[in-house]
Design an enzyme around this catalytic site. Structure first.
Site, PDB file in Angstrom:
ATOM      1  CD  GLU A  96      -3.258   0.399   0.513  1.00 25.82           C
ATOM      2  OE1 GLU A  96      -2.860   1.276  -0.285  1.00 25.82           O
ATOM      3  OE2 GLU A  96      -4.444   0.275   0.871  1.00 25.82           O
ATOM      4  CG  ASP A  97      -0.910   4.668  -1.759  1.00 27.92           C
ATOM      5  OD1 ASP A  97      -1.610   4.064  -0.920  1.00 27.92           O
ATOM      6  OD2 ASP A  97      -1.401   5.405  -2.631  1.00 27.92           O
ATOM      7  CG  ASP A 100      -6.126   8.825   5.376  1.00 24.91           C
ATOM      8  OD1 ASP A 100      -5.513   9.524   6.194  1.00 24.91           O
ATOM      9  OD2 ASP A 100      -7.124   9.238   4.764  1.00 24.91           O
ATOM     10  CG  PHE A 149      -3.988  15.155   0.295  1.00 26.85           C
ATOM     11  CD1 PHE A 149      -4.950  14.207   0.621  1.00 26.85           C
ATOM     12  CD2 PHE A 149      -3.488  15.172  -1.004  1.00 26.85           C
ATOM     13  CE1 PHE A 149      -5.417  13.303  -0.320  1.00 26.85           C
ATOM     14  CE2 PHE A 149      -3.948  14.277  -1.956  1.00 26.85           C
ATOM     15  CZ  PHE A 149      -4.915  13.343  -1.613  1.00 26.85           C
ATOM     16  NE  ARG A 162      -2.038   7.825  -9.991  1.00 26.00           N
ATOM     17  CZ  ARG A 162      -2.770   7.439  -8.944  1.00 26.00           C
ATOM     18  NH1 ARG A 162      -2.171   7.106  -7.816  1.00 26.00           N
ATOM     19  NH2 ARG A 162      -4.078   7.386  -9.007  1.00 26.00           N
TER      20      ARG A 162
HETATM   21  P1  IMP Z   1      -7.856   4.740   3.818  1.00 18.52           P
HETATM   22  O1  IMP Z   1      -8.835   3.715   3.339  1.00 18.52           O
HETATM   23  O2  IMP Z   1      -8.537   5.936   4.407  1.00 18.52           O
HETATM   24  O3  IMP Z   1      -6.803   4.186   4.737  1.00 18.52           O
HETATM   25  O4  IMP Z   1      -7.182   5.353   2.531  1.00 18.52           O
HETATM   26  C1  IMP Z   1      -6.151   4.735   1.869  1.00 18.52           C
HETATM   27  C2  IMP Z   1      -6.035   5.287   0.479  1.00 18.52           C
HETATM   28  O5  IMP Z   1      -6.404   6.653   0.411  1.00 18.52           O
HETATM   29  C3  IMP Z   1      -4.596   5.231   0.006  1.00 18.52           C
HETATM   30  O6  IMP Z   1      -4.302   4.007  -0.609  1.00 18.52           O
HETATM   31  C4  IMP Z   1      -4.522   6.415  -0.949  1.00 18.52           C
HETATM   32  O7  IMP Z   1      -4.915   6.031  -2.245  1.00 18.52           O
HETATM   33  C5  IMP Z   1      -5.540   7.399  -0.409  1.00 18.52           C
HETATM   34  N1  IMP Z   1      -4.899   8.463   0.407  1.00 18.52           N
HETATM   35  C6  IMP Z   1      -4.997   8.646   1.742  1.00 18.52           C
HETATM   36  N2  IMP Z   1      -4.268   9.705   2.150  1.00 18.52           N
HETATM   37  C7  IMP Z   1      -3.705  10.208   1.037  1.00 18.52           C
HETATM   38  C8  IMP Z   1      -2.801  11.320   0.803  1.00 18.52           C
HETATM   39  O8  IMP Z   1      -2.369  12.058   1.686  1.00 18.52           O
HETATM   40  N3  IMP Z   1      -2.437  11.511  -0.495  1.00 18.52           N
HETATM   41  C9  IMP Z   1      -2.868  10.735  -1.528  1.00 18.52           C
HETATM   42  N4  IMP Z   1      -3.687   9.677  -1.349  1.00 18.52           N
HETATM   43  C10 IMP Z   1      -4.104   9.421  -0.079  1.00 18.52           C
HETATM   44 MG    MG Z   2      -5.435   7.785  -4.572  1.00 12.70          MG
END
Ligand code: IMP
Ligand code: MG
Length: 177
Positions: A96-97, A100, A149, A162
């Site tokens: 995962e990148d 969040d 962000f 990206r």
């Molecule tokens: P989660 O389900 O809220 O944990 O979100 C995870 C996904 O949200 C990541 O795989 C990203 O694609 C996107 N995401 C969350 N925070 C950021 C950020 O700061 N920048 C870009 N994408 C984000």
């Molecule tokens: Mg995204």
């Protein structure tokens, strides 16, 4: 007007990714692994991490939608592309990148566990711990970052940025979270 501020440099990323690869290589010594990237944000991280892993490794990718085009989580996660290869009986490292809220990871872990992998671990380059609403964590985490962000090194804002080599904070004038 968007402003970009470098948060983590390409050199810091490279050093961290090398460490993560070494750790994974030690943990799974002698065993094959499958790197399972979550499209599209993890692709650059996966490409670099894979080359730091000294194991018999294969790649697969899944795609989920969770954000739409903005910065807000839509609250629901939808599977857009499933794995091409069975995960049953395999050592899966979900790549995962960023973690969040944890909604995406929770959804993916549940889905993958149902297919009985031999093991399931999570490698995430970034972790916004303060944003977590779900009780999930990464097994291999690169950097804990503040609630800002970020874009670059695979991460996007509405599909842009990206390709930036560094991880940058996107400070936008009009957009609020
Ligand atoms: P989660 O389900 O809220 O944990 O979100 C995870 C996904 O949200 C990541 O795989 C990203 O694609 C996107 N995401 C969350 N925070 C950021 C950020 O700061 N920048 C870009 N994408 C984000
Ligand atoms: Mg995204």
């Amino acid at each position: 007007m968007d402003t970009l501020r470098v948060l983590i440099t390409r050199e810091q990323i490279a050093a961290k990714v090398a460490q993560m690869g070494e750790r994974i290589s030690l943990d799974f010594a002698g065993e094959p692994i499958m790197l399972l990237g979550v499209l599209k944000g993890s692709t650059i991280f996966l490409a670099d991490l894979a080359r730091q892993i000294k194991l018999d490794a294969t790649f697969d990718f899944i795609a989920v939608s969770s954000y739409g085009s903005g910065k807000q989580h839509s609250g629901e996660v939808k599977l857009l592309k499933d794995v091409d290869h069975s995960v049953e009986g395999r050592n899966i490292i979900l790549v995962e990148d960023i973690l969040d809220s944890g909604l995406t990871l929770t959804y993916l872990k549940n889905m993958l566990q149902a297919h009985r992998p031999k093991s399931l671990r999570v490698a995430a380059l970034l972790d916004k711990i303060s944003r977590r609403t779900e009780p999930v964590h990464g097994d291999y985490v690169g950097f804990a970052i503040p609630d800002e962000f970020v874009v670059g090194y695979g991460l996007d804002f509405a599909e842009r940025y990206r390709n930036l080599p560094d991880i940058c904070v996107l400070e936008s004038g009009s957009e609020t979270r």
